[in-house]
Design an enzyme around this catalytic site. Structure first.
Site, mmCIF file in Angstrom:
data_model
loop_
_atom_site.group_PDB
_atom_site.id
_atom_site.type_symbol
_atom_site.label_atom_id
_atom_site.label_comp_id
_atom_site.label_asym_id
_atom_site.label_seq_id
_atom_site.Cartn_x
_atom_site.Cartn_y
_atom_site.Cartn_z
ATOM 1 N N LYS A 1 0.803 -1.222 0.000
ATOM 2 C CA LYS A 1 0.000 0.000 0.000
ATOM 3 C C LYS A 1 0.839 1.278 0.000
ATOM 4 C CE LYS A 1 -4.482 -1.403 1.653
ATOM 5 N NZ LYS A 1 -4.386 -2.878 1.659
ATOM 6 N N GLU B 1 -10.160 7.499 3.107
ATOM 7 C CA GLU B 1 -11.104 6.718 3.905
ATOM 8 C C GLU B 1 -10.487 5.340 4.069
ATOM 9 O OE1 GLU B 1 -11.203 4.643 0.756
ATOM 10 O OE2 GLU B 1 -11.940 6.638 0.269
ATOM 11 N N SER C 1 1.458 -9.784 -1.235
ATOM 12 C CA SER C 1 1.145 -8.356 -1.090
ATOM 13 C C SER C 1 1.407 -7.810 0.305
ATOM 14 C CB SER C 1 -0.318 -8.111 -1.473
ATOM 15 O OG SER C 1 -1.178 -8.968 -0.742
HETATM 16 C C1 LIG Z 1 -5.243 -3.824 1.043
HETATM 17 C C2 LIG Z 1 -4.588 -5.095 0.757
HETATM 18 C C3 LIG Z 1 -4.946 -5.892 -0.359
HETATM 19 C C4 LIG Z 1 -6.084 -5.574 -1.276
HETATM 20 O O1 LIG Z 1 -5.935 -4.435 -2.052
HETATM 21 P P1 LIG Z 1 -5.658 -4.489 -3.623
HETATM 22 O O2 LIG Z 1 -5.949 -3.107 -4.051
HETATM 23 O O3 LIG Z 1 -6.575 -5.506 -4.223
HETATM 24 O O4 LIG Z 1 -4.232 -4.861 -3.796
HETATM 25 C C5 LIG Z 1 -4.232 -7.049 -0.592
HETATM 26 N N1 LIG Z 1 -3.230 -7.436 0.217
HETATM 27 C C6 LIG Z 1 -2.869 -6.723 1.295
HETATM 28 C C7 LIG Z 1 -1.751 -7.216 2.149
HETATM 29 C C8 LIG Z 1 -3.530 -5.528 1.603
HETATM 30 O O5 LIG Z 1 -3.165 -4.828 2.686
#
Ligand SMILES: *Cc1c(COP(=O)(O)O)cnc(C)c1O
Length: 392
Positions: free
Chosen positions: A85, A107, A372
């Site tokens: 993020k 938000e 992610s």
């Molecule tokens: C917020 C988040 C997501 C989902 O958001 P995308 O916009 O779909 O990438 C996925 N993985 C993690 C670790 C997150 O914090």
């Protein structure tokens, strides 16, 4: 591929008339920002020195041996804050400053995007106001405290269901009233044009690094790349660099308690077309257009729509979209912990779960999973659902 913020027939700028000039100004400023070498250097500086890029592309040697494939993880869990993020919030905060704005608003649902916005705002010395439903604030007290520690003001939203969708309404209202000095920092590849493009461009760093790293390590492109899809930003970030290649791309949504129940967040798989939050896309809605409640064990995937570019890539058959349920996700979470010593975010564990299914059928192939985020935030959820982790 993109004309006027459209991806095929998806996307667009479905915003209140009063915001259209601001969105157009944002579009112009973003193009200037991208063409500005100094601005680009500054972003690179923050990505490397503050966020800790580049992140490793890590070969899971134990899983690879077990599955007879080469399974790599793109380690976005090692980015400062524990997820991808910050790539986006740093980029947009720098863009905001470039535009002469002094205040960021955002938000947040579970709090992850609010935290990443607070981090970027603190390091760049900008005022940050985060809208959060009061129900979500009560559920995520620690995340509220984290945001406050970094100087962000967290504004409780007490209207409607007191959750994310109400927070979005309030943030929009604030932006309309304060557009002179305020930048609305959107957290995924959603919202009206130009946001889906802006967020994708700031997340593309994931795919650029991955491409260079896999060519270095394997001397060829991978067979398959998988990423989880909530709004879809980490997936767009890694997929985009490979759209023109012969690489299978798979977006993994949350099947929650099952696709045959009402408790899932699989907008690409089961949604229908409509407008939500400024874009024409796929949405979880009933016949009257009412938004259905969504569910996932992973808070970051719990969103009743998906970025418009994903729906386009699905329609043209370039990216496959599948869904993995809560239990399969928890299994994959445990596998990565035990076999590789890595705690994945429950969001990312969705992608891993499906990757292991693909690995069973793909003898000798090369698979990349976009990890992610890290799973420290999720250990209580896992302990609660599986019971045994704290007992042993
Ligand atoms: C917020 C988040 C997501 C989902 O958001 P995308 O916009 O779909 O990438 C996925 N993985 C993690 C670790 C997150 O914090």
């Amino acid at each position: 591929m993109v004309s006027e913020g459209k991806f095929g027939k998806f996307g667009g700028m479905f915003a209140p008339e009063i915001l259209v000039p601001s969105l157009k100004e944002l579009d112009r400023a973003f193009k200037q920002f991208c063409a500005d070498e100094d601005a680009k250097k500054e972003l690179e500086y923050y990505l490397s020195e503050f966020a800790g890029r580049e992140t490793p592309l890590y070969l899971c040697s134990n899983l690879s041996k077990e599955y007879g494939c080469r399974i790599y993880l793109k380690r976005e869990d090692l980015v400062h804050g524990g997820a991808h993020k910050l790539n986006n919030t740093l980029g947009q905060a720098l863009l905001a400053r470039y535009m002469g704005k002094t205040r960021l608003i955002a938000e947040t649902g579970a709090g992850q995007h609010g935290i990443a916005t607070a981090m970027a705002g603190a390091t760049l010395g900008m005022k940050v106001d985060i809208y959060m439903g009061s129900v979500d604030m009560a559920r995520q007290k620690l995340n509220v405290f984290r945001m406050k520690l970094m100087g962000a003001n967290v504004i409780p939203v007490d209207t409607g269901s007191k959750t994310l969708k109400d927070a979005i309404n309030e943030a929009m209202r604030d932006w309309i009233a304060n557009v002179e000095d305020t930048y609305y920092l959107v957290g995924s590849v959603v919202g009206p044009h130009p946001y889906p493009t802006i967020v994708r461009e700031f997340q593309r760093v994931i795919g650029r690094e991955t491409r260079r790293q896999i060519l270095e390590k394997e001397g060829k492109l991978p067979d398959v790349i998988l990423a989880c899809v909530g709004g879809g930003s980490n997936a767009m970030g890694i997929f985009y660099e490979f759209l023109e290649d012969d690489v299978r791309l798979i977006g993994v949504e949350a099947a929650g308690k099952g696709l045959d129940t009402e408790m899932h967040s699989a907008s690409c798989c089961l949604g229908t077309e409509g407008v939500l939050h400024g874009a024409y896309t796929k949405i979880l809605q009933d016949e009257d257009g009412q938004i259905k409640p969504s569910h996932s064990v992973a808070a970051g995937l719990d969103y009743p729509a998906v970025g418009p570019e994903h729906v386009y890539l699905q329609e043209i058959g370039r990216v496959e979209y599948v869904a993995v349920d809560d239990e399969e996700t928890l299994d994959a979470f445990e596998v990565l912990c035990r076999k590789e010593g890595i705690l994945p975010a429950l969001e990312s564990a969705h992608a891993l779960a499906y990757a292991l299914k693909v690995a069973e059928e793909l003898e000798g192939g090369v698979i990349i999973v976009n990890l992610s985020g890290r799973g420290d935030k999720d250990v209580e959820t896992v302990a609660e659902m599986r019971g045994y982790l704290f007992e042993r």
